[in-house]
Scaffold this motif. Sequence first.
Motif: not given
Length: 210
Positions: A138-150, A152-168
């Motif tokens: 869901l995070l990956d899909i959302s960022r893909t859509l933001l990269a198209r629609l927005a 300039e958004s900070a969320l679109a530019r962030e890297g996808v977190p690792t599983r450990e980061e997601s769990d944290a």
Amino acid sequence: MSEHCGISASEERTWDAATLAFRLLDQRVERDVQQEVDLPLTYYELLVLLSRNEHGSLRMSDLAELTHTRASRISHAVRKLAEAGLVDRVHCEEDRRSWFAVLTDKARGVLRDAGARHVVSMRENLFDVLSAEQRDQLLDISRTLLARLAPESALAREGVPTREESDALAREGAGRAGTGGGAGHGGASGTGTAGGAAGPGTPEGAGARG
């Protein structure tokens, strides 16, 4: 094949399911938040954005940019919040044409009261319903859509977190829910941008609130 603009039946079902699911999710979270505070979810989210700035203030133009909302709608919302005693409207000292929205002590109390319920609602109605893999998707899909629609958004530019980061992040969200400190979306509203958006024109004394 669907008759609507040449999309397939599967694509049409995907669109219908996604738009309905997130419309209902928004309604459910808003209902839960309104059990604690009598505010529309969009107004509550403006308070969350303000709270994420170290001074509790943002230019109204920054709020419009962060929320991808027309300036006139932000002006209306901030006026309503000011009437409720939740924000102060303050002129920018460097540019008298610009206004800041500044959190009041009353607003900080509202965020404390509703924040934990907001986090619990998001967890019950979204994050706990999905597997860890689905949350990452869901995070990956959302960022893909933001990269198209927005893009300039900070969320679109962030890297996808690792599983450990997601769990944290999930553990951190659960901790905020348990202590009442989770005022907001747990990162879903543009924290990377809001934190420094006020800039040098921040009204004097804005950081002294709360």
